[in-house]
Design an enzyme around this catalytic site. Structure first.
Site, PDB file in Angstrom:
ATOM      1  N   GLY A 237       0.810  -1.219   0.000  1.00 60.75           N
ATOM      2  CA  GLY A 237       0.000   0.000   0.000  1.00 60.75           C
ATOM      3  C   GLY A 237       0.837   1.261   0.000  1.00 60.75           C
ATOM      4  CD  GLU A 272       0.719  -8.569  -2.140  1.00 63.66           C
ATOM      5  OE1 GLU A 272       1.845  -8.076  -1.910  1.00 63.66           O
ATOM      6  OE2 GLU A 272       0.556  -9.569  -2.844  1.00 63.66           O
ATOM      7  N   PRO A 273      -1.664  -4.006   1.397  1.00 61.96           N
ATOM      8  CG  PRO A 273      -3.530  -2.772   2.088  1.00 61.96           C
ATOM      9  CD  PRO A 273      -3.123  -3.928   1.226  1.00 61.96           C
ATOM     10  N   GLY A 274       0.286  -2.963   4.195  1.00 62.34           N
ATOM     11  CA  GLY A 274       0.669  -3.285   5.575  1.00 62.34           C
ATOM     12  C   GLY A 274       0.840  -2.010   6.370  1.00 62.34           C
ATOM     13  NE  ARG A 275       5.923   1.789   5.181  1.00 66.07           N
ATOM     14  CZ  ARG A 275       7.139   1.455   5.605  1.00 66.07           C
ATOM     15  NH1 ARG A 275       7.568   1.862   6.775  1.00 66.07           N
ATOM     16  NH2 ARG A 275       7.930   0.716   4.848  1.00 66.07           N
ATOM     17  NE  ARG A 311      10.167   1.389   9.774  1.00 68.36           N
ATOM     18  CZ  ARG A 311      10.195   2.595   9.264  1.00 68.36           C
ATOM     19  NH1 ARG A 311      10.083   3.637  10.053  1.00 68.36           N
ATOM     20  NH2 ARG A 311      10.307   2.769   7.968  1.00 68.36           N
ATOM     21  CE1 TYR A 315      14.961  -0.884   6.421  1.00 67.30           C
ATOM     22  CE2 TYR A 315      13.562  -0.398   8.304  1.00 67.30           C
ATOM     23  CZ  TYR A 315      14.034  -1.287   7.356  1.00 67.30           C
ATOM     24  OH  TYR A 315      13.565  -2.577   7.356  1.00 67.30           O
ATOM     25  CB  CYS A 341      26.486  -1.793  24.751  1.00 64.62           C
ATOM     26  SG  CYS A 341      26.066  -1.764  26.488  1.00 64.62           S
TER      27      CYS A 341
HETATM   28  N1  LLP Z   1       3.679  -7.005  -0.481  1.00 66.86           N
HETATM   29  C1  LLP Z   1       4.971  -7.363  -0.607  1.00 66.86           C
HETATM   30  C2  LLP Z   1       5.335  -8.383  -1.596  1.00 66.86           C
HETATM   31  C3  LLP Z   1       5.962  -6.744   0.185  1.00 66.86           C
HETATM   32  O1  LLP Z   1       7.237  -7.084   0.037  1.00 66.86           O
HETATM   33  C4  LLP Z   1       5.583  -5.743   1.127  1.00 66.86           C
HETATM   34  C5  LLP Z   1       6.587  -5.097   1.985  1.00 66.86           C
HETATM   35  C6  LLP Z   1       4.212  -5.430   1.254  1.00 66.86           C
HETATM   36  C7  LLP Z   1       3.295  -6.070   0.427  1.00 66.86           C
HETATM   37  C8  LLP Z   1       3.704  -4.419   2.231  1.00 66.86           C
HETATM   38  O2  LLP Z   1       4.102  -3.145   1.897  1.00 66.86           O
HETATM   39  P1  LLP Z   1       3.552  -1.876   2.710  1.00 66.86           P
HETATM   40  O3  LLP Z   1       2.088  -1.705   2.413  1.00 66.86           O
HETATM   41  O4  LLP Z   1       3.774  -2.149   4.163  1.00 66.86           O
HETATM   42  O5  LLP Z   1       4.349  -0.748   2.204  1.00 66.86           O
HETATM   43  N2  LLP Z   1      10.883  -3.178   7.296  1.00 66.86           N
HETATM   44  C9  LLP Z   1      10.695  -2.061   6.406  1.00 66.86           C
HETATM   45  C10 LLP Z   1       9.606  -2.328   5.383  1.00 66.86           C
HETATM   46  C11 LLP Z   1       9.831  -3.553   4.543  1.00 66.86           C
HETATM   47  C12 LLP Z   1       8.735  -3.764   3.532  1.00 66.86           C
HETATM   48  C13 LLP Z   1       8.886  -5.039   2.840  1.00 66.86           C
HETATM   49  N3  LLP Z   1       7.826  -5.406   1.954  1.00 66.86           N
HETATM   50  C14 LLP Z   1      10.406  -0.802   7.218  1.00 66.86           C
HETATM   51  O6  LLP Z   1      10.463  -0.849   8.446  1.00 66.86           O
HETATM   52  O7  LLP Z   1      10.187   0.261   6.643  1.00 66.86           O
END
Ligand code: LLP
Length: 412
Positions: A237, A272-275, A311, A315, A341
């Protein structure tokens, strides 16, 4: 869902300082209302278009969060057998699960087939051969989409940008047709979709639109050649606001801007939204342990560290840090550092922020995504508890780890 009333920060109707005193710190706190509102923004913006919002479990895989989304009707995007186990344990429907990832093992493919997931997002010809063999053994047909790499630049942090040809992800779009053709020789595979994902924390949606146009064209040409392509998976997303005053692109507006081209395709659209679903819905609460000065440099030493939220260290990510109770002191410019540490153990650097004193509580904002899931026991620090707020109440959905938890399963 996080706002001040008088001088106190609330999550929904819960004053966070009270919660911090009861649950202790560090602690992750999530707003159920915020999670559901963002999920519904995606779901409702598609309106009558056939669609499936598959929440990316990797962003926050807490059972309670998955359960909340499962009840709301969400599908799930998984990248491991462990994530599928969690989805099932949380009451999610395996038939709404898509399995992404560049390195699925035979055991994971087997587990996914045994549970009847919707489809696999495949990233290589060798993986297709494996899934075909495993499906043959079970006497089932496996639906797949090829994750194509559209070679567009997502303009995000290099570690979370995935859609360029130099990245390990997907199959180059120019080669995809040949791989679909090759897949015809696998009798237990059904070419149901085309997928792509160009990166995460994308604040300017135009590269996504560029990728959408490319994959739509591929899907249309595959359909014209007789492939039973019925869905298009557009990957993760939108990005979210991490800086005060930053504007994230609105979910509804973005999905609506896709309507016309997607409607004409006749395909079911998956995202496929996560964040954007869990990120703004979570904070990491921490308490100030000490103040110290090295030369002119001010340090605010807190009880949360890089093992709780990696994070910033990994990053150079920016998370706003705000007080749970505002004090009248003038702001300070300081580094917010944890007890681990390592010089890399910081939550903020040279930050102008509230002049928090020992004992004061702070909230590290927008920490609901890729926060707890990336936490570790580094320095033998028990992992923080997770707390879910629902209106005026809250419950601990994962308790703070104990010293016994740290050594569980180990032998001397
Ligand atoms: N689909 C696939 C195939 C993905 O690789 C990802 C994220 C998502 C969906 C979800 O994307 P979003 O909607 O969350 O942007 N650890 C990193 C983020 C790694 C994201 C990896 N893939 C951070 O803390 O920013």
């Amino acid at each position: 869902m996080f706002s001040y009333s008088q001088n106190d920060l609330y999550c929904e109707e819960v004053p966070l300082a009270d919660l911090a005193r009861r649950a202790g710190t560090p602690a992750y706190v999530y707003s159920s209302r915020s999670i559901l509102a963002s999920y519904r923004a995606y779901d409702e913006a598609f309106d009558a278009l056939p669609h499936s919002v598959c929440y990316a479990v990797k962003a926050n895989s807490s059972l309670a969060v998955l359960g909340l989304l499962a009840k709301a009707g969400a599908g799930f995007d998984i990248v491991s057998g462990g994530e599928l186990f969690r989805v099932i344990r949380a009451g999610g429907d395996p038939s709404k699960v898509v399995f992404s990832g560049v390195g699925k093992t035979a055991a994971e493919v087997e587990y996914a087939l045994a549970n009847g997931i919707h489809s696999f997002n495949c990233e290589s010809a060798a993986e297709l051969a494996l899934i075909d063999a495993m499906a043959a053994r079970r006497g089932v047909k496996a639906g797949f989409a090829i994750r194509v790499n559209p070679d567009v630049d997502a303009s995000t942090h290099p570690y979370i940008s995935t859609g360029l040809s130099r990245h390990k992800f997907g199959i180059a779009i120019a080669e995809a047709a040949a791989v679909y053709d090759h897949a015809r020789s696998f009798p237990n595979l059904v070419a149901e979709g085309v997928s792509c994902h160009i990166g995460s924390q994308i604040l300017d949606p135009s590269p996504i639109l560029e990728a959408v146009d490319k994959v739509l064209e591929l899907a249309a040409s595959l359909r014209a050649q007789g492939y039973p392509i019925s869905h298009l998976d557009l990957g993760g997303g939108l990005g979210i606001a991490y800086h005060a005053g930053e504007q994230a692109p609105p979910i509804r507006g973005f999905i609506e801007s896709l309507h016309q081209r997607l409607r004409e395709s006749g395909l079911t659209i998956m995202v496929e939204p996560g964040r954007s679903i869990v990120g703004p819905a979570g904070v990491l609460l921490t308490r100030v342990l000490y103040r110290k000065k090295n030369g002119h440099k001010e340090f605010i030493v807190v009880d949360a560290a890089m093992n709780d939220l990696i994070r910033p260290a990994l990053y150079h990510a920016h998370h706003e840090i705000i007080p749970l109770r505002k004090n009248p002191l003038p702001p300070v410019t300081a580094d917010v550092v944890g007890p681990v540490c390592e010089t890399g153990d910081f939550l903020a650097r040279d930050r102008q922020m509230a002049n928090a004193m020992p004992g004061d509580f702070l909230a590290v904002c927008a920490a609901g995504a890729y926060g707890f899931v990336q936490s570790s026991n580094y320095n033998s620090r028990p992992r923080a508890p997770e707390v879910l707020v629902e209106g005026g109440t809250y419950r601990v959905i994962r308790p703070r780890e104990t010293y016994e938890d740290l050594v569980r399963g180990e032998t001397t």
